[in-house]
Design a protein around this motif. Structure first.
Motif, PDB file in Angstrom:
ATOM      1  N   CYS A 164       0.846  -1.188   0.000  1.00  0.00           N
ATOM      2  CA  CYS A 164       0.000   0.000   0.000  1.00  0.00           C
ATOM      3  C   CYS A 164       0.879   1.235   0.000  1.00  0.00           C
ATOM      4  O   CYS A 164       2.102   1.152   0.107  1.00  0.00           O
ATOM      5  N   SER A 165       0.236   2.393  -0.106  1.00  0.00           N
ATOM      6  CA  SER A 165       0.896   3.656   0.192  1.00  0.00           C
ATOM      7  C   SER A 165       0.373   4.125   1.539  1.00  0.00           C
ATOM      8  O   SER A 165      -0.722   3.737   1.965  1.00  0.00           O
ATOM      9  N   LEU A 166       1.151   4.975   2.197  1.00  0.00           N
ATOM     10  CA  LEU A 166       0.817   5.323   3.578  1.00  0.00           C
ATOM     11  C   LEU A 166       1.359   6.710   3.889  1.00  0.00           C
ATOM     12  O   LEU A 166       2.459   7.066   3.454  1.00  0.00           O
ATOM     13  N   TYR A 167       0.559   7.505   4.611  1.00  0.00           N
ATOM     14  CA  TYR A 167       1.068   8.780   5.107  1.00  0.00           C
ATOM     15  C   TYR A 167       1.623   8.589   6.520  1.00  0.00           C
ATOM     16  O   TYR A 167       0.977   7.975   7.373  1.00  0.00           O
ATOM     17  N   VAL A 168       2.833   9.073   6.735  1.00  0.00           N
ATOM     18  CA  VAL A 168       3.412   9.100   8.083  1.00  0.00           C
ATOM     19  C   VAL A 168       3.763  10.550   8.393  1.00  0.00           C
ATOM     20  O   VAL A 168       3.969  11.370   7.494  1.00  0.00           O
ATOM     21  N   ARG A 169       3.840  10.863   9.673  1.00  0.00           N
ATOM     22  CA  ARG A 169       4.235  12.220  10.065  1.00  0.00           C
ATOM     23  C   ARG A 169       5.721  12.234  10.361  1.00  0.00           C
ATOM     24  O   ARG A 169       6.276  11.286  10.929  1.00  0.00           O
ATOM     25  N   SER A 170       6.368  13.301   9.985  1.00  0.00           N
ATOM     26  CA  SER A 170       7.824  13.382  10.131  1.00  0.00           C
ATOM     27  C   SER A 170       8.255  13.256  11.580  1.00  0.00           C
ATOM     28  O   SER A 170       9.359  12.771  11.870  1.00  0.00           O
ATOM     29  N   VAL A 171       7.381  13.683  12.533  1.00  0.00           N
ATOM     30  CA  VAL A 171       7.775  13.662  13.944  1.00  0.00           C
ATOM     31  C   VAL A 171       7.474  12.320  14.608  1.00  0.00           C
ATOM     32  O   VAL A 171       7.882  12.079  15.740  1.00  0.00           O
ATOM     33  N   ASP A 172       6.725  11.441  13.907  1.00  0.00           N
ATOM     34  CA  ASP A 172       6.418  10.132  14.478  1.00  0.00           C
ATOM     35  C   ASP A 172       7.646   9.237  14.445  1.00  0.00           C
ATOM     36  O   ASP A 172       8.494   9.351  13.543  1.00  0.00           O
ATOM     37  N   LYS A 173       7.685   8.310  15.400  1.00  0.00           N
ATOM     38  CA  LYS A 173       8.781   7.338  15.408  1.00  0.00           C
ATOM     39  C   LYS A 173       8.451   6.181  14.470  1.00  0.00           C
ATOM     40  O   LYS A 173       7.282   5.825  14.270  1.00  0.00           O
ATOM     41  N   VAL A 174       9.499   5.602  13.921  1.00  0.00           N
ATOM     42  CA  VAL A 174       9.330   4.515  12.954  1.00  0.00           C
ATOM     43  C   VAL A 174       8.527   3.377  13.573  1.00  0.00           C
ATOM     44  O   VAL A 174       7.641   2.778  12.939  1.00  0.00           O
ATOM     45  N   GLY A 175       8.808   3.066  14.844  1.00  0.00           N
ATOM     46  CA  GLY A 175       8.132   1.950  15.496  1.00  0.00           C
ATOM     47  C   GLY A 175       6.638   2.130  15.631  1.00  0.00           C
ATOM     48  O   GLY A 175       5.894   1.145  15.818  1.00  0.00           O
ATOM     49  N   GLU A 176       6.133   3.348  15.522  1.00  0.00           N
ATOM     50  CA  GLU A 176       4.717   3.601  15.699  1.00  0.00           C
ATOM     51  C   GLU A 176       3.856   3.059  14.559  1.00  0.00           C
ATOM     52  O   GLU A 176       2.628   2.960  14.703  1.00  0.00           O
ATOM     53  N   ILE A 177       4.465   2.732  13.414  1.00  0.00           N
ATOM     54  CA  ILE A 177       3.653   2.204  12.300  1.00  0.00           C
ATOM     55  C   ILE A 177       3.582   0.678  12.328  1.00  0.00           C
ATOM     56  O   ILE A 177       2.901   0.087  11.484  1.00  0.00           O
ATOM     57  N   ILE A 178       4.239   0.043  13.310  1.00  0.00           N
ATOM     58  CA  ILE A 178       4.231  -1.431  13.348  1.00  0.00           C
ATOM     59  C   ILE A 178       2.813  -1.988  13.441  1.00  0.00           C
ATOM     60  O   ILE A 178       2.460  -2.919  12.690  1.00  0.00           O
ATOM     61  N   PRO A 179       1.928  -1.466  14.305  1.00  0.00           N
ATOM     62  CA  PRO A 179       0.552  -1.994  14.342  1.00  0.00           C
ATOM     63  C   PRO A 179      -0.164  -1.866  12.994  1.00  0.00           C
ATOM     64  O   PRO A 179      -0.924  -2.751  12.602  1.00  0.00           O
ATOM     65  N   ILE A 180       0.074  -0.774  12.304  1.00  0.00           N
ATOM     66  CA  ILE A 180      -0.556  -0.562  10.991  1.00  0.00           C
ATOM     67  C   ILE A 180      -0.056  -1.612  10.000  1.00  0.00           C
ATOM     68  O   ILE A 180      -0.834  -2.204   9.242  1.00  0.00           O
ATOM     69  N   LEU A 181       1.268  -1.867  10.006  1.00  0.00           N
ATOM     70  CA  LEU A 181       1.839  -2.850   9.096  1.00  0.00           C
ATOM     71  C   LEU A 181       1.311  -4.245   9.397  1.00  0.00           C
ATOM     72  O   LEU A 181       1.001  -5.022   8.480  1.00  0.00           O
ATOM     73  N   CYS A 182       1.195  -4.582  10.679  1.00  0.00           N
ATOM     74  CA  CYS A 182       0.660  -5.893  11.060  1.00  0.00           C
ATOM     75  C   CYS A 182      -0.775  -6.047  10.566  1.00  0.00           C
ATOM     76  O   CYS A 182      -1.183  -7.102  10.050  1.00  0.00           O
ATOM     77  N   GLU A 183      -1.549  -4.975  10.698  1.00  0.00           N
ATOM     78  CA  GLU A 183      -2.945  -5.026  10.253  1.00  0.00           C
ATOM     79  C   GLU A 183      -3.042  -5.230   8.747  1.00  0.00           C
ATOM     80  O   GLU A 183      -3.901  -5.974   8.261  1.00  0.00           O
ATOM     81  N   LYS A 184      -2.150  -4.564   7.986  1.00  0.00           N
ATOM     82  CA  LYS A 184      -2.184  -4.675   6.528  1.00  0.00           C
ATOM     83  C   LYS A 184      -1.968  -6.109   6.062  1.00  0.00           C
ATOM     84  O   LYS A 184      -2.497  -6.519   5.023  1.00  0.00           O
ATOM     85  N   LYS A 185      -1.166  -6.908   6.800  1.00  0.00           N
ATOM     86  CA  LYS A 185      -0.883  -8.296   6.405  1.00  0.00           C
ATOM     87  C   LYS A 185      -1.554  -9.302   7.332  1.00  0.00           C
ATOM     88  O   LYS A 185      -1.181 -10.489   7.347  1.00  0.00           O
ATOM     89  N   ASN A 186      -2.546  -8.841   8.106  1.00  0.00           N
ATOM     90  CA  ASN A 186      -3.304  -9.722   8.995  1.00  0.00           C
ATOM     91  C   ASN A 186      -2.397 -10.485   9.966  1.00  0.00           C
ATOM     92  O   ASN A 186      -2.586 -11.681  10.212  1.00  0.00           O
TER      93      ASN A 186
END
Length: 999
Positions: free
Chosen positions: A640-662
């Motif tokens: 997918c494509s995804l918007y992230v915020r520059s101030v967010d930490k990389v680790g904060e998108i892990i739940p989103i990535l897990c959800e994308k691949k079930n």
């Protein structure tokens, strides 16, 4: 400072006296001084520039405020740090640089070690810096830059802006095609003739004239390199052939023959002859009697020797040098018998555009191979050819002064397709170098001296224009010369759109394969859009096409990054809705010849707001693309494509990535950034995206984190366990094209496989090679296959041969597969042939012989062991002709082979032939024709020549029907049949390997 060989406009020096060294600031500049009308300073880092072990010193170009971005100054300079009390003790460095507003300073980060500044050296009793003082002197030579590109790094270089010309895109080993097209385009009379061919009803990709008209027009009006794909498709050159090096001279002859036919019965009829065709006469002239045998033929080009010649005039003299026929080589005339004679070649006329091929490629008998001749040969800007015309030439009424117009240079080794061309497109204009996708101005030295020298880059083709004809040859091309339908096509802009669907199916680098020809290109929706159409209208049309609400879509423009990746960079703003598509292209993608867009689609408002997308001004939002490495499937694909915020930490998108691949929410992940093919970097979860230097269009990959045990299991099974290793495997994958080796034995499919060169033997040949080893012998990743009558196991216990059965003539051939025990004899091979072809039991004799480069190498005795047969040679079997079986006492058996213009351009099937004692040449020709199995009309196009030897290019054409060939004392000589090969196999190598696929 060394002499760089350039003209010096000015030389100045300046000394900066420095006191209190130890108390100097980290960065200081000296007083301004002038050189060449420019202001300069010395830039000093006394304690090092990010290097605390060395002093750093630079020459600084004081760029005036408001100076133009392309303003520059080329300078050679030296910097010296020295002791004022003892000037003989100094440290120095020198360099040269193109100083610009972008690069205003240049020098030495490690000018001198700091620990050497304050202590005496082994050769001096005093230090460089004494009493905390020293001097720094700058020596500056301002170098004249007549071309404007001296020492240019060509970053953001615009060929059209600098030179007025653009080049053609290299599709992969198509530089031979590109230089030829540039040359023909520069001959404006020829360009106009191409435009005169009627093509309005022709189909794209099927018409060579139409493709050339479009290329020529794009070269006139485009600002970026022009594609040639349509032309190569019109030639029926597929992607594998495009990657196969071709000779530029071979392509030229093929192209002119084709275009000459296309021009017939059009306004352009006769153009080829008018521009490029001259006449030469081959003759044999008796010394003691008044007798001459001669014939005149047309030529498109002249082939001149390089080896043994110092200048072009030497090569011309060698070409027309007469050879004496005396002693055993006397010439046999019908009227006067054997006579001393002179034979040679002389020119009857020269064309308006004279093309000279320098014979850089010759057969080497010791190495039994074609080699490249890198010897030096001097050629002039201007040459008078009057002295090379025959005394009775009707062409002498014209002046024969010729001006150099172009030089095609071959660079590299024998089989490399590395050509570039130097052209002077206008009569009183400048010289330019057309190389790959760049055009640069050059001086006469680059045209002449740089290509004289004995090195791997040297002149291969010279093109001269008759001075008296240059005005009509280079007459301007007017708008009315160009067909209307060709001009109208330029009104459109090709627009490609990448969707998430394409990204999700892509397995490789970047978001898709946009232009890497060595791999299958990704499929893009492609649109031909009127340049005058507004961006708003375009957006409405695409929304309708894809069935997307227009407010839920926006486009991003792709850019080519410096690291060779292609990524979406900037969204097209809504205030462009009223701008024409040409304006969008110019403002946002001016360096591309087409518009490549990413279609972003969303179905959610941002944080419940009324906006569907972040505004362009909101730089805190970054658009990234996500890929997932599936360890079980061993695949890496877009998610997918995804918007992230520059101030967010990389680790904060892990739940989103897990959800994308079930995946379960607590699944540990490893996250990487795909920076470029050779740089896959693991991201740190605790860092922010800004700290990780993530920007719009970046690619982030993730996978499940593995335990040591899981990694060991995967490694043992030969599987890849992490993303960086998978990317390495991608770099070793190749697309291999398979073609049937013998198309005449029933239709077999052509297909492509993506294979890994690092894998163990998945493809097997007779030599039991790996895929990687096999592909080293081919430049186009092309392998031939055949389906055998025997299985692989049987093949390995026997020897396999493919024999071409000729019968009584060489016109027809039938291939026979022979699989026979390794200890067999030749007569057993012949027996298999008789059985397979159901020939009558041997009531006549059969022979087996082999050929290399279309010439016979060996004839086998029936009792020879089959291990004498060499795998890489082509095998022929034939019925021995009756006249050879009943050979007369003074009859001679000689080898006959086929060639086109030069003996080195052999083709066809060589054969043995009997020269009957006392037989006139008229009867010999009749028997030759019957042996060839061709009709009288076709045989009239065949010229018969005596060739000195199998490795020689020396020949003598026979045109006297009364000559008796048996009177010549043949030793190593051959008969050659000179005619145009219609199969397209001239110069091809015999004996292609048979390839087998296991499993």
């Amino acid at each position: 400072m060394p002499d760089l060989g350039y003209e010096i406009e000015d030389f100045q020096y300046y000394t900066w006296q420095i006191a209190g060294w130890t108390s100097l600031e980290k960065r200081i500049t000296g007083p301004e001084f002038e050189a060449g009308g420019w202001k300069w300073r010395i830039l000093l880092f006394p304690h090092g520039n990010n290097d605390d072990s060395h002093v750093s010193i630079y020459l600084d170009f004081s760029v005036p405020i408001g100076v133009l971005a392309d303003l520059h100054c080329c300078a050679q300079f030296g910097l010296l740090l020295w002791n004022p009390e003892n000037p003989t003790f100094y440290a120095s460095q020198n360099s040269h640089h193109r100083f610009t507003a972008e690069e205003p300073d240049w020098g030495f980060k490690q000018f001198c070690a700091l620990n050497k500044l304050f202590v005496p050296s082994t050769t001096h009793t005093r230090p460089l810096i004494e009493y905390d003082t020293c001097n720094i002197t700058a020596l500056v030579r301002i170098i004249k830059d007549p071309t404007g590109v001296l020492w240019h790094d060509f970053t953001n270089y615009d060929s059209k802006k600098v030179t007025g010309y653009i080049n053609l895109e290299n599709q992969g080993a198509t530089s031979h095609l590109n230089v030829e097209l540039q040359l023909l385009y520069s001959i404006k009379y020829f360009r106009k003739a191409i435009y005169q061919i009627f093509t309005e009803d022709d189909k794209p990709n099927k018409s060579i004239p139409l493709a050339m008209q479009r290329i020529f027009y794009n070269l006139q009006v485009s600002d970026t390199p022009v594609e040639t794909t349509e032309l190569t498709k019109s030639f029926e050159i597929d992607s594998s052939d495009r990657c196969m090096p071709h000779d530029v001279q071979e392509f030229y002859r093929m192209l002119l023959d084709c275009l000459d036919n296309k021009m017939k019965n059009t306004y352009a009829d006769g153009t080829i002859s008018k521009l490029f065709t001259g006449e030469m006469k081959s003759y044999v002239r008796c010394v003691n009697v008044d007798y001459e045998s001669s014939f005149i033929e047309d030529y498109y080009d002249i082939q001149l020797k390089v080896k043994g010649c110092k200048t072009l005039n030497d090569s011309f003299q060698e070409f027309i040098r007469e050879e004496f026929c005396t002693g055993n080589n006397k010439y046999k005339t019908e009227t006067y018998g054997l006579q001393d004679a002179k034979k040679g070649v002389i020119f009857e006329s020269f064309p308006s555009v004279l093309r000279i091929q320098l014979k850089r490629f010759e057969y080497n008998m010791q190495r039994d191979a074609i080699i490249k001749i890198n010897d030096s040969l001097e050629y002039p800007m201007e040459i008078d050819l009057q002295g090379y015309l025959s005394s009775d030439s009707s062409d002498k009424s014209k002046p024969h002064n010729y001006l150099l117009h172009g030089v095609i240079v071959h660079s590299g080794e024998l089989h490399e397709d590395n050509f570039y061309i130097l052209l002077k497109p206008e009569k009183n204009g400048n010289w330019f170098k057309f190389d790959d996708d760049r055009v640069i101005p050059v001086m006469d030295k680059a045209v002449l001296e740089d290509n004289y020298e004995d090195k791997v880059s040297n002149a291969y083709i010279l093109v001269y224009i008759r001075e008296s004809d240059i005005d009509f040859v280079l007459s301007p091309v007017l708008v009315e010369d160009i067909p209307k339908h060709i001009q109208e096509r330029h009104l459109y802009l090709t627009t490609k759109i990448l969707t998430l669907a394409t990204f999700e199916h892509h397995q490789g680098f970047d978001l898709a394969n946009i232009d890497d020809q060595q791999y299958p290109l990704s499929e893009f929706p492609q649109f031909k859009v009127l340049k005058s159409e507004t961006y708003g209208a375009f957006k409405v049309a695409i929304a309708h096409k894809f069935g997307i609400p227009i407010e839920q879509m926006r486009f991003w423009v792709f850019v080519h990054r410096q690291n060779k990746t292609i990524r979406p960079d900037t969204p097209i703003p809504d205030d462009f809705l009223g701008i024409a598509m040409e304006g969008v292209h110019t403002r946002m993608a001016s360096g591309q010849n087409e518009l490549k867009l990413f279609l972003e689609v969303t179905d959610k408002l941002i944080n419940g707001k009324v906006a569907w997308f972040p505004t362009i001004e909101e730089d805190s939002h970054i658009l990234v693309f996500i890929k997932y490495f599936d360890i079980d499937k061993q695949s890496l694909k877009g998610v997918c494509s995804l918007y992230v915020r520059s101030v967010d930490k990389v680790g904060e998108i892990i739940p989103i990535l897990c959800e994308k691949k079930n995946l379960p929410q607590n699944t540990p992940l490893n996250i990487y950034e795909e920076i470029k093919p050779t740089m896959i970097v693991e991201m740190k979860p605790e860092l922010t995206f800004q700290e990780s230097e993530i920007q719009d269009g970046d690619v982030i990959c993730f996978q499940k984190a593995l335990t040591e045990y899981e990694i060991k299991e995967l490694t043992t099974a030969g599987h890849i366990y992490d993303i960086p290793t998978f990317y390495v495997s991608l770099s070793t994958r190749v697309v291999v094209q398979f073609k049937p080796k013998n198309k005449n034995r029933g239709q077999k499919p052509e297909f492509k496989l993506i294979l890994n060169t690092c894998e163990t033997v998945i493809i097997k040949s007779v030599a039991d090679q790996t895929l990687s080893e096999m592909l080293q012998t081919t430049t186009q990743n092309l392998l031939y296959y055949e389906i055998l009558d025997v299985n692989i196991i049987e093949l390995e216990n026997n020897m396999f041969f493919k024999v071409h059965w000729l019968g009584t003539t060489i016109k027809k051939e039938e291939e026979v597969d022979v699989c026979i025990p390794k200890n067999a004899k030749i007569y057993e091979v012949l027996r298999v042939i008789v059985q397979k072809l159901a020939l009558p039991q041997i009531s006549y004799k059969i022979r087996l012989y082999d050929a290399l480069n279309c010439k016979i190498q060996n004839e086998y005795n029936v009792y020879d062991s089959i291990d004498k047969i060499q795998e890489h040679l082509t095998l022929y079997a034939e019925e021995i002709p009756q006249d050879e079986i009943e050979l007369g006492t003074d009859d001679i058996i000689i080898q006959v082979f086929h060639f086109t213009k030069e003996p080195s351009r052999a083709h066809g099937i060589p054969f043995k032939f009997v020269l009957k004692d006392g037989e006139p040449f008229s009867m010999t020709k009749l028997r030759l024709r019957l042996r060839l199995g061709i009709n009288e009309e076709d045989f009239l196009k065949v010229k018969v020549a005596i060739i000195k030897s199998a490795s020689s290019s020396e020949l003598w054409y026979i045109d006297d029907n009364g000559i008796i060939l048996s009177d010549f004392r043949f030793t190593d000589e051959l008969l050659g049949l000179d005619y145009v090969d219609k199969t397209g196999r001239v110069g091809r190598i015999d004996g292609e390997k048979a390839i087998y696929i296991r499993g």
